[in-house]
Scaffold this motif. Structure first.
Motif, PDB file in Angstrom:
ATOM      1  N   GLU A 198      43.526  36.129  49.238  1.00  0.00           N
ATOM      2  CA  GLU A 198      42.679  37.292  49.008  1.00  0.00           C
ATOM      3  C   GLU A 198      41.256  36.912  49.390  1.00  0.00           C
ATOM      4  N   SER A 199      40.520  37.876  49.928  1.00  0.00           N
ATOM      5  CA  SER A 199      39.174  37.578  50.390  1.00  0.00           C
ATOM      6  C   SER A 199      38.227  38.745  50.127  1.00  0.00           C
ATOM      7  N   ARG A 200      36.986  38.431  49.859  1.00  0.00           N
ATOM      8  CA  ARG A 200      35.954  39.458  49.761  1.00  0.00           C
ATOM      9  C   ARG A 200      35.719  40.006  51.159  1.00  0.00           C
ATOM     10  N   CYS A 201      35.430  41.308  51.232  1.00  0.00           N
ATOM     11  CA  CYS A 201      35.186  41.900  52.548  1.00  0.00           C
ATOM     12  C   CYS A 201      34.228  43.068  52.441  1.00  0.00           C
ATOM     13  N   LEU A 202      33.672  43.435  53.550  1.00  0.00           N
ATOM     14  CA  LEU A 202      32.867  44.642  53.674  1.00  0.00           C
ATOM     15  C   LEU A 202      33.667  45.633  54.505  1.00  0.00           C
TER      16      LEU A 202
END
Length: 177
Positions: free
Chosen positions: A88-92
């Protein structure tokens, strides 16, 4: 155990079976029975969107409904590929959205979402005022997901080595208001 022998066994079984019949009454049926107005909702299909090199992925689903106020919502989660599996990753997320009643545009804007690692369901940028009863449509287009991290300067920056994932256009329609 003496409680479950003879006649008491059938009473215990009947009690469990009857209890099972009443479980759904705690959900929508209970709200309807209490005279509450249930929210209405129309959603797009959830899509799995990937970058061209298949190392960035974003799940995307939009909904439109009356949740105590009219709004669209986006359900999104981003992932970074690794040698085996995904993290899982932070994203814009950025793109364009439009809300219509029939052929009339109610709201049309660009939007941006900062999505944490565990994903997000948000309606903040997609709120609008109903224009009376009818068929409403929520569309997103030109949406992109960029994996990000916090840089040394404390600002968000694109994660090196990961391409942007282009998210398929989505549409949700519902009769409401």
């Amino acid at each position: 155990m003496k409680l479950l022998t003879g006649k008491r066994l059938s009473t215990a079984v009947a009690g469990v079976l009857l209890a099972g019949l009443f479980v759904p009454a705690t959900g929508a049926a209970a709200a309807q029975a209490a005279g509450s107005r249930l929210s209405v909702e129309g959603c797009s299909s959830k899509t799995d969107n990937r970058s061209s090199d298949n190392w960035t992925a974003a799940d995307w689903k939009i909904c439109l409904g009356d949740y105590g106020g009219a709004n669209g919502s986006a359900d999104v989660k981003c992932y970074a590929g690794q040698t085996i599996g995904w993290n899982e990753s932070r994203c814009l997320i950025s793109g364009q959205f439009e809300i219509r009643k029939g052929n009339e545009v109610i709201k049309s804007e660009q939007f941006g979402l900062d999505v944490p690692m565990n994903g997000a369901v948000t309606s903040v940028p997609f709120r609008f005022y109903c224009q009376g009863p009818g068929e409403y449509t929520f569309r997103t287009s030109g949406v992109q997901a960029t994996l990000v991290r916090v840089g040394r300067d404390g600002q968000l920056e694109a994660r090196p080595g990961f391409q942007t994932a282009h998210i398929a256009d989505a549409t949700a329609t519902v009769t409401m208001c």
